[in-house]
Write an enzyme that holds these catalytic residues in place. Sequence first.
Site, mmCIF file in Angstrom:
data_model
loop_
_atom_site.group_PDB
_atom_site.id
_atom_site.type_symbol
_atom_site.label_atom_id
_atom_site.label_comp_id
_atom_site.label_asym_id
_atom_site.label_seq_id
_atom_site.Cartn_x
_atom_site.Cartn_y
_atom_site.Cartn_z
ATOM 1 N N ARG A 130 0.803 -1.239 0.000
ATOM 2 C CA ARG A 130 0.000 0.000 0.000
ATOM 3 C C ARG A 130 0.832 1.284 0.000
ATOM 4 O O ARG A 130 0.383 2.350 0.414
ATOM 5 C CB ARG A 130 -0.972 0.028 1.191
ATOM 6 C CG ARG A 130 -1.968 -1.094 1.145
ATOM 7 C CD ARG A 130 -3.191 -0.792 1.977
ATOM 8 N NE ARG A 130 -4.111 -1.893 1.892
ATOM 9 C CZ ARG A 130 -4.120 -2.913 2.735
ATOM 10 N NH1 ARG A 130 -3.283 -2.932 3.743
ATOM 11 N NH2 ARG A 130 -4.998 -3.879 2.592
ATOM 12 N N LYS A 152 2.506 11.487 -11.137
ATOM 13 C CA LYS A 152 1.657 10.617 -11.969
ATOM 14 C C LYS A 152 2.432 9.338 -12.253
ATOM 15 O O LYS A 152 3.543 9.395 -12.808
ATOM 16 C CB LYS A 152 1.296 11.296 -13.286
ATOM 17 C CG LYS A 152 0.150 12.265 -13.171
ATOM 18 C CD LYS A 152 -0.331 12.622 -14.560
ATOM 19 C CE LYS A 152 -1.401 13.689 -14.503
ATOM 20 N NZ LYS A 152 -1.840 14.082 -15.844
ATOM 21 N N GLU A 194 8.833 18.736 -24.676
ATOM 22 C CA GLU A 194 8.108 18.982 -23.422
ATOM 23 C C GLU A 194 8.600 20.276 -22.750
ATOM 24 O O GLU A 194 7.848 20.931 -22.030
ATOM 25 C CB GLU A 194 8.268 17.791 -22.450
ATOM 26 C CG GLU A 194 7.695 16.460 -22.951
ATOM 27 C CD GLU A 194 6.188 16.284 -22.703
ATOM 28 O OE1 GLU A 194 5.498 17.267 -22.393
ATOM 29 O OE2 GLU A 194 5.711 15.131 -22.853
ATOM 30 N N LYS A 236 6.613 23.085 -13.569
ATOM 31 C CA LYS A 236 5.771 21.942 -13.224
ATOM 32 C C LYS A 236 5.457 21.952 -11.729
ATOM 33 O O LYS A 236 4.318 21.696 -11.313
ATOM 34 C CB LYS A 236 6.436 20.623 -13.639
ATOM 35 C CG LYS A 236 5.518 19.439 -13.381
ATOM 36 C CD LYS A 236 5.580 18.350 -14.390
ATOM 37 C CE LYS A 236 4.530 17.290 -14.111
ATOM 38 N NZ LYS A 236 4.708 16.082 -14.878
ATOM 39 N N ARG A 250 -3.718 21.981 -13.715
ATOM 40 C CA ARG A 250 -2.736 20.955 -14.123
ATOM 41 C C ARG A 250 -3.030 20.407 -15.521
ATOM 42 O O ARG A 250 -2.120 19.936 -16.210
ATOM 43 C CB ARG A 250 -2.707 19.825 -13.086
ATOM 44 C CG ARG A 250 -1.610 18.824 -13.375
ATOM 45 C CD ARG A 250 -1.317 17.884 -12.230
ATOM 46 N NE ARG A 250 -0.287 16.938 -12.643
ATOM 47 C CZ ARG A 250 0.369 16.133 -11.840
ATOM 48 N NH1 ARG A 250 0.112 16.155 -10.549
ATOM 49 N NH2 ARG A 250 1.288 15.308 -12.291
ATOM 50 N N ASN A 254 -1.179 19.211 -20.432
ATOM 51 C CA ASN A 254 -1.497 18.272 -21.517
ATOM 52 C C ASN A 254 -1.564 18.965 -22.881
ATOM 53 O O ASN A 254 -2.104 18.393 -23.829
ATOM 54 C CB ASN A 254 -2.840 17.580 -21.233
ATOM 55 C CG ASN A 254 -2.771 16.765 -19.959
ATOM 56 O OD1 ASN A 254 -1.766 16.137 -19.671
ATOM 57 N ND2 ASN A 254 -3.830 16.813 -19.163
ATOM 58 N N HIS A 257 -1.298 16.963 -26.059
ATOM 59 C CA HIS A 257 -1.330 15.537 -25.723
ATOM 60 C C HIS A 257 -2.558 14.796 -26.272
ATOM 61 O O HIS A 257 -2.490 13.588 -26.481
ATOM 62 C CB HIS A 257 -1.240 15.343 -24.201
ATOM 63 C CG HIS A 257 0.169 15.517 -23.680
ATOM 64 N ND1 HIS A 257 0.873 16.702 -23.825
ATOM 65 C CD2 HIS A 257 1.016 14.667 -23.040
ATOM 66 C CE1 HIS A 257 2.074 16.565 -23.286
ATOM 67 N NE2 HIS A 257 2.190 15.347 -22.804
ATOM 68 N N HIS A 275 7.233 9.622 -27.669
ATOM 69 C CA HIS A 275 6.227 10.436 -26.981
ATOM 70 C C HIS A 275 6.431 11.942 -27.236
ATOM 71 O O HIS A 275 5.501 12.653 -27.624
ATOM 72 C CB HIS A 275 6.257 10.134 -25.474
ATOM 73 C CG HIS A 275 5.277 10.949 -24.692
ATOM 74 N ND1 HIS A 275 3.911 10.776 -24.795
ATOM 75 C CD2 HIS A 275 5.461 11.963 -23.810
ATOM 76 C CE1 HIS A 275 3.302 11.641 -24.004
ATOM 77 N NE2 HIS A 275 4.208 12.364 -23.392
#
Length: 389
Positions: A130, A152, A194, A236, A250, A254, A257, A275
Amino acid sequence: MKQNNITTKTVTVPLSDNRCYDIHIGTGVLKTAGMHAKTLTPLEYIIAVVDENACKHRHFDTVKQSLQSVGITPRIYRVKSGEGSKSFATYTDIMERIIADGIERKTALIAMGGGVVGDLGGFIASSLLRGIALIQIPTTLLSQVDSSVGGKTGINASAGKNLVGAFYQPSVVLIDTHTLHTLPVRHMASGYAEIVKYGCITNKKFFDWLYKNGDKVACGDPHALMYAIRTSCQCKATIVAEDEYENGVRALLNLGHTFAHALENTTQYTDVLLHGEAVSIGIIMAYKTAIHMGLSRNSDLQQVVACLRLGRVKTSLGQVDFSFDADVLTRAMYKDKKLSRGKIRFVIPRGIGDAVVSDAVDMDFIHMLWHREIIDARTDNTAKMGNAT
Ligand code: NAD
């Protein structure tokens, strides 16, 4: 790439409930891994999920020596290079092996490699017993400016990318720019896309700097690289601090994306399109959409294209060795996990340095845009072949 004396810089990510963590950026940062690990675990071992190329190029050796110098032995779980490793199969295999080797809750996990290992290793750390402490050690430009920061984590499902995962913040991020010496040029360019994204969504001053210095960043000039990584991490960190779980601002991260994920889905997450390359093409598509909506100007688009080209990243479908279809790409956009009540949410730039999220984009226009991009790509390639004969 030159080696200069660059001091380490630290960017802090402040979160709610007095939580926070540091991102240490510089050369020689790998040598501090032991010291940081010691503050996170009282045990004599640590779990290390490591990209095979980070091992091959001996970056992990430096981490291992640092850990051993403080009496910690790493248990190494090597990960095969490529997006295919962000899978249920790899996740299950590593989890089972870690558990079989015996584990206590007070241990910690190092995820060392690019975004693939960062996302996979982070997800393992989030779900093992956990949740155990996580140290992110990103070794690609893309992972240093983006994926290692913000928490993420996750893996892909057959229906799409990053569909299984968790928000799970690291305890510390160690960015050693020295690791980029061995990174292939194409992956440097992919990470550069990016970096440009941050300039487009929040920071016009940074964009203007990239517009002059982008080639230095992509070529690995130590000072330019350090400034670009630090500024990207700061951008970021500020956004994540405001909206850790992506309920608002946030989502701006993207930019490009929604287009990028459709391109990656269509090319089956292979090396045909990396990517960052998909993000670069996606950012340009987002600007074209913004111009159609009256929110950006053609001159903004021209500047963004020029800035991306400085980093030698792909900027058009004509540079991708794949036969695209507008219907397939438009359908693939609906597989994005960011759908809101069945509507696709686009990040739309408002000039350079500002952007908004919109679910009111005309999908007929998007289909037409894909179609136009495909025709342009074919025309360019036919012209190139004509010139070559
Ligand atoms: P990657 O992890 O596949 O790494 C690219 C290649 O570089 C791989 O072949 C790897 O083995 C190799 N490599 C790694 N370090 C190296 C080094 N120092 N020297 C030589 N080779 C090295 O790709 P990436 O571009 O780093 O990351 C892409 C992934 O990141 C995607 O899965 C994407 O979805 C994810 N991502 C996640 C977030 C997030 O917020 N979690 C953000 C952006 C992207």
